[in-house]
Design a protein around this motif. Structure first.
Motif, mmCIF file in Angstrom:
data_model
loop_
_atom_site.group_PDB
_atom_site.id
_atom_site.type_symbol
_atom_site.label_atom_id
_atom_site.label_comp_id
_atom_site.label_asym_id
_atom_site.label_seq_id
_atom_site.Cartn_x
_atom_site.Cartn_y
_atom_site.Cartn_z
ATOM 1 N N LEU A 42 36.634 -27.804 58.750
ATOM 2 C CA LEU A 42 36.044 -28.467 57.582
ATOM 3 C C LEU A 42 34.523 -28.571 57.737
ATOM 4 C CD1 LEU A 42 38.569 -31.300 56.695
ATOM 5 C CD2 LEU A 42 38.132 -29.169 55.484
ATOM 6 N N ILE A 43 34.059 -28.900 58.956
ATOM 7 C CA ILE A 43 32.607 -28.989 59.161
ATOM 8 C C ILE A 43 31.956 -27.632 58.882
ATOM 9 C CG2 ILE A 43 30.813 -29.389 60.877
ATOM 10 C CD1 ILE A 43 32.621 -31.371 62.216
ATOM 11 N N SER A 44 32.592 -26.551 59.362
ATOM 12 C CA SER A 44 32.024 -25.215 59.130
ATOM 13 C C SER A 44 31.952 -24.907 57.647
ATOM 14 C CB SER A 44 32.869 -24.148 59.823
ATOM 15 O OG SER A 44 32.998 -24.432 61.178
ATOM 16 N N ARG A 65 45.370 -29.127 67.066
ATOM 17 C CA ARG A 65 45.399 -28.875 65.618
ATOM 18 C C ARG A 65 44.375 -29.739 64.895
ATOM 19 N NH1 ARG A 65 51.031 -29.407 65.920
ATOM 20 N NH2 ARG A 65 51.924 -27.412 66.472
ATOM 21 N N MET A 66 44.337 -31.017 65.307
ATOM 22 C CA MET A 66 43.401 -31.924 64.639
ATOM 23 C C MET A 66 41.956 -31.438 64.831
ATOM 24 S SD MET A 66 42.732 -35.864 65.440
ATOM 25 C CE MET A 66 41.479 -35.458 66.599
ATOM 26 N N LEU A 67 41.638 -31.018 66.049
ATOM 27 C CA LEU A 67 40.268 -30.568 66.315
ATOM 28 C C LEU A 67 39.946 -29.299 65.536
ATOM 29 C CD1 LEU A 67 40.060 -31.342 70.101
ATOM 30 C CD2 LEU A 67 38.708 -32.358 68.289
ATOM 31 N N PHE A 68 40.921 -28.390 65.431
ATOM 32 C CA PHE A 68 40.686 -27.162 64.652
ATOM 33 C C PHE A 68 40.397 -27.506 63.192
ATOM 34 C CE2 PHE A 68 42.937 -24.342 67.825
ATOM 35 C CZ PHE A 68 41.849 -23.533 68.038
ATOM 36 N N GLY A 111 35.473 -20.887 59.654
ATOM 37 C CA GLY A 111 35.988 -22.226 59.390
ATOM 38 C C GLY A 111 37.370 -22.160 58.765
ATOM 39 N N ILE A 112 37.541 -21.243 57.798
ATOM 40 C CA ILE A 112 38.851 -21.124 57.141
ATOM 41 C C ILE A 112 39.918 -20.714 58.150
ATOM 42 C CG2 ILE A 112 40.160 -19.837 55.420
ATOM 43 C CD1 ILE A 112 37.664 -19.638 53.768
ATOM 44 N N ILE A 113 39.537 -19.779 59.051
ATOM 45 C CA ILE A 113 40.511 -19.306 60.035
ATOM 46 C C ILE A 113 40.931 -20.457 60.957
ATOM 47 C CG2 ILE A 113 40.779 -17.787 62.029
ATOM 48 C CD1 ILE A 113 39.021 -15.775 60.536
ATOM 49 N N ALA A 114 39.930 -21.240 61.413
ATOM 50 C CA ALA A 114 40.237 -22.377 62.280
ATOM 51 C C ALA A 114 41.103 -23.386 61.536
ATOM 52 C CB ALA A 114 38.953 -23.035 62.764
ATOM 53 N N LEU A 115 40.776 -23.593 60.266
ATOM 54 C CA LEU A 115 41.516 -24.534 59.437
ATOM 55 C C LEU A 115 42.975 -24.108 59.315
ATOM 56 C CD1 LEU A 115 40.639 -27.017 57.917
ATOM 57 C CD2 LEU A 115 40.198 -25.626 55.921
ATOM 58 N N GLY A 116 43.181 -22.821 59.025
ATOM 59 C CA GLY A 116 44.541 -22.311 58.882
ATOM 60 C C GLY A 116 45.338 -22.509 60.151
ATOM 61 N N LEU A 117 44.695 -22.251 61.286
ATOM 62 C CA LEU A 117 45.365 -22.419 62.571
ATOM 63 C C LEU A 117 45.702 -23.887 62.797
ATOM 64 C CD1 LEU A 117 46.170 -20.666 64.941
ATOM 65 C CD2 LEU A 117 44.059 -21.305 66.057
ATOM 66 N N GLY A 118 44.772 -24.758 62.390
ATOM 67 C CA GLY A 118 44.990 -26.187 62.599
ATOM 68 C C GLY A 118 46.098 -26.739 61.723
ATOM 69 N N ILE A 119 46.272 -26.180 60.511
ATOM 70 C CA ILE A 119 47.314 -26.675 59.611
ATOM 71 C C ILE A 119 48.688 -26.323 60.149
ATOM 72 C CG2 ILE A 119 48.289 -26.430 57.302
ATOM 73 C CD1 ILE A 119 45.775 -28.036 57.310
#
Lengths: 215, 501
Positions: B287-289, B279-282, B316-324
């Protein structure tokens, strides 16, 4: 047995140094052939006791593709484009050697916490496979000619294969075969692309492929 | 049935490659796209009867992404049908540097497009990490000739970067697969673990150190393919040089496929109790994206590259959502659906604009509303949707992800997310609006007679270039105000398997 493995490991390391410090393309291709032969030898030795038919088959296909077909294709590309050496690389050859030493150190460092230490082979081969992988990556980044980048990609693949061999990872035949085929087709398509690049630009230096950029 | 989904496009693609007949291929493309969509629909209605083996099977996540891919491919096929006819066989003048070039053969193009569909289908239905690896690599190889459709030096450069960067990424992902196997070698009687069901079954006894290393390698590898910054370098080039329908497929379907593989590995990580690491890596990569996309959209002069960076943003948003996690997972999956629809529509609209104005430069496009009213409407609607304005679906999914961030108390992440979205909103709107509303400068493009102009513009905008795009836009609009129960059921199913709500 252990001394043979030690010898092969040192040979693999030296071959990698040869690859990243050599400007000539043909010797690099020969080094790739030797690497592929050594890896197949290691694979054969680690599984001597329990060789199944499908393992033999995989080995034969591997040797055939990596030590015969791909080098032959690359040699043809080299000869058609009349290029014998990589001139003026992004990173010079002496710095490349030093970076190679650093990469070797890094690979040893990374592999220490990862080691499962079942057998000696694993302890030896994990750093070597990482080092081969890093050398390949370094070749892709630090060289300008498209063909050298393809060579770097193949070195990377060899590194990954080393790991697979050392850890005795044997997935079902279908996956291994398709992985080999993928690599084969990837290099083939890259070869075709090089052909187009040389026709379009009259050379195969990728640093001049720089129209598309944002900075 | 699943096998038919794979074999049909692959065999028709082979047939196209062998037939060498442009016209026949164009019809075959649309027919096979139709068949594929119909089969996916039937499959979705009768899911109980689908076979499921260690290798191939269809779960909730697979079905969701398969449906998006199939739908998008249908739209792109209709668009390509007209596009190939309009392109013709004669040499074409380059719109940027004014030299003449030829296209590659239409039969090769259509054949590769069908192979591309087959490989993407394989990604969505495979239940084995090794097979997924093969499928992802095959998507790279089958789409490379598509990007090199226009035979000139810029597309060659794009395709070289694409093959090399994605192949290196995918090689790292293979090492990641090996690491996963090593993480499971000490488990008695399991054999090499790569099948998804086995992995999840044995997840608790996987070696955590090797699993973490494997996840990092897979994230870098498949993340390259998904277009997460900083491994996104191939993406703007490939998207801007490929024909527009291919850009739409790359952005709307291919990136999702890579995301699906990451989703599967994330599932394994969660069941292995290592969910926090992944999750942290996602979140980090997300955020970088977002940051990269925001910076590069501001200064962008080329509207196709602008859309490409917008894809980086949305991945990036998709990865972020998954990570949250939590509601964020549902939001991120819903976002993937909406992004595919809207980005497909936008890229193909960009193709219409390019055909009309013969340029990719934003500053050279003026008065779209007067010269091409339908394209202008689509462009406006698409831009509104992509920056996240209501009532389109993206607004809803972005809001859901924001809600999840606030729920879990990550205010810093939420702040950065809103800042990036705000910058992109302002930059994109400032670029798109003048294209549509500023008065046209070219006297040839405007006719004084209002009626005459209308007739002319209708003629200039054939149905194939408008209808599929309008359909995608309409779908996303509907999703913004009404969530069909089967879709929410599907999203919840995936979300539950990932430990969300």
């Amino acid at each position: 047995m252990n001394s043979i493995f030690n010898f092969l490991v040192i040979l693999l390391i030296l071959l990698n140094f040869r690859l990243i410090s050599s400007s000539r393309l043909m010797p690099c291709i020969h080094v790739l052939v030797i690497q592929a032969l050594i890896l197949s030898g290691v694979a054969w030795m680690t599984h001597q006791g329990h060789m199944s038919l499908h393992l033999y088959f995989m080995l034969v296909v591997n040797v055939f593709l990596k030590a015969a077909v791909l080098p032959w294709m690359l040699t043809r590309v080299v000869q058609k484009n009349i290029i014998s050496r990589e001139l003026d690389p992004l990173v010079g050859y002496s710095p490349s050697l030093i970076i190679g030493v650093v990469l070797l150190g890094i690979s040893v460092m990374i592999s220490r916490p990862l080691s499962l230490s079942h057998t000696l082979i694993e302890d030896l081969f994990l750093p070597v496979s990482l080092f081969t992988l890093f050398s390949g990556l370094f070749m892709i980044i630090a060289r300008k000619k498209a063909i050298t980048q393809v060579l770097g990609y193949m070195v990377m693949e060899n590194g990954i294969y080393t790991f697979g061999v050392a850890m005795a990872i044997h997935e079902p035949l279908i996956v291994e075969l398709s992985v080999l085929l993928d690599v084969f087709v990837a290099v083939l398509i890259m070869g075709v692309a090089i052909f187009h690049i040389s026709r379009e630009f009259n050379h195969i230096d990728t640093d001049r492929l720089s129209v598309l950029r944002d900075l | 049935m699943i096998w038919a989904l794979l074999i049909l496009p692959a065999s028709l693609g082979l047939f196209c490659l062998l037939s060498r007949s442009s016209n026949l291929c164009r019809y075959l493309l649309v027919i096979s796209a139709l068949c594929h969509s119909t089969m996916v629909l039937i499959l979705a209605c009768h899911r109980e009867q689908t076979i499921s083996s260690q290798w191939i099977g269809l779960d909730d996540a697979g079905l969701l992404f398969l449906a998006i891919t199939s739908l998008l491919f249908l739209g792109a096929a209709v668009y390509t049908f007209g596009y190939l006819k309009a392109e013709g066989d004669s040499p074409i003048k380059d719109i940027e540097e004014h030299f003449f070039f030829k296209n590659s053969h239409n039969a090769v193009f259509v054949g590769c497009m069908l192979f591309f569909l087959a490989t993407m289908t394989l990604v969505t239905v495979s239940r084995h990490l090794g097979l997924m690896w093969v499928a992802i690599e095959a998507t790279t190889l089958s789409s490379a000739p598509l990007i090199y459709y226009h035979r000139h030096h810029r597309s060659l450069e794009a395709v070289w970067k694409y093959i090399l960067i994605c192949s290196v990424g995918i090689a790292l992902a293979m090492l990641g697969n090996f690491f996963i196997v090593v993480a499971g070698t000490h488990i008695e009687g399991a054999g090499p673990l790569l099948a998804l069901d086995d992995l999840i079954g044995h997840a608790s006894s996987l070696n955590p150190t090797w699993m973490k290393a494997a996840f990092v390698l897979c994230l870098v590898g498949y993340g390259t393919k998904m277009g997460l910054a900083p491994m996104h370098n191939w993406l703007p080039d490939a998207h801007s040089e490929a024909p527009s329908s291919i850009s739409a497929l790359l952005s709307g379907a291919l990136l999702n496929c890579a995301f699906l593989v990451l989703l599967r590995i994330h599932t394994v990580m969660i069941t292995a109790g290592l969910g926090d690491t992944s999750r942290m890596l996602f979140v980090l990569l997300g955020l970088i994206s977002l940051g990269f996309a925001a910076v590069f959209i501001i200064g962008q002069k080329d509207f196709k590259r602008m859309l490409a960076y917008s894809s980086v943003e949305h991945m990036g948003i998709i990865a972020l959502g998954l990570g949250i996690g939590g509601m964020g997972i549902t939001g991120s999956l819903f976002h993937a659906v909406n992004h595919s629809l809207i980005k497909g529509m936008l890229f193909m609209t960009a193709g219409n604009i390019m055909a009309a104005y013969q340029t990719k430069t934003i500053a050279d496009v003026k008065g779209l509303m007067y010269t091409r009213p339908f394209t202008a409407m689509l462009w406006l609607a698409g831009a509104m949707a992509i920056v996240g304005m209501p009532p389109f679906g993206i607004f809803l999914s972005e809001l859901t992800i924001l809600g999840a961030m606030l729920d879990t108390g990550r205010f810093f992440v939420a702040g950065a997310y809103l800042l990036a979205l705000g910058i992109i909103f302002a930059a994109l709107t400032a670029k798109v609006l003048p294209m549509i509303f500023s008065p046209p400068t070219d006297p040839l493009q405007t006719t004084p007679d209002e009626n005459n102009a209308k007739k002319l513009s209708l003629k200039k905008e054939p149905v194939w270039s408008i209808a599929p795009l309008a359909f995608f836009g309409f779908l996303s609009f509907v999703l913004g105000i009404y969530m069909p129960p089967w879709l929410s059921g599907l999203l919840d199913g995936v979300s539950r398997s990932l430990g969300g709500q």
